[in-house]
Design a protein around this motif. Structure first.
Motif: not given
Length: 142
Positions: A40-43, A54-61, A75-85
């Motif tokens: 899972y990857v989220a902005l 809240r805004n994100g996408q998931d892909v198979p590992a 456009p704006g200021a963001y960070a990315v959070a990701a994790y593997q479920d």
């Protein structure tokens, strides 16, 4: 008639009916445990809590590295959070003390602890940005 046309044109230009501003965020996630679950990857905007990511996408590992592209982002200021479920429950599992049990990562600097938003933050401008996030584990696998 000419005055009406000039007023209408000024109104249209003032409303900004030109092309919409949008950008693309391309994230390459490294450190994936292949074949185990979903990545899972989220902005995140304004912070790194779930409510701000809240805004994100998931892909198979499917490999050690996965590319995720988020489009149509203002456009704006963001960070990315990701994790593997790893277990398929659609959330980042944690210990009773709040330490992640599954691989996770953030944009920007990465240490053993979750960074604050200021250290993970980047500024998104048109047409977009490409960045890498490396997943790590807070604890060794069980």
């Amino acid at each position: 008639m000419r005055r009406f046309f000039a007023t209408g044109l000024a109104l249209i230009l003032g409303l900004g009916l030109g092309p919409a501003r949008a950008a693309t965020v391309e994230v390459v996630v490294d450190g994936i445990e292949p074949g185990a679950g979903t990545v899972y990857v989220a902005l995140c905007q304004g912070g790194l809590s779930e409510a701000e990511c809240r805004n994100g996408q998931d892909v198979p590992a499917t490999g050690r590295s996965q590319r995720v592209v988020l489009t149509g982002i203002e456009p704006g200021a963001y960070a990315v959070a990701a994790y593997q479920d790893l277990n398929g429950n659609r959330r980042l599992d944690r210990t009773g003390l709040g330490l992640p049990l599954e691989p996770y990562g953030f944009s920007g600097e990465m240490g053993r602890a979750r960074p604050d938003f200021a250290r993970a933050r980047f500024v998104l401008r048109e047409p977009g940005i490409a960045l890498r996030v490396r997943l790590t584990r807070a604890l060794p696998p069980r």
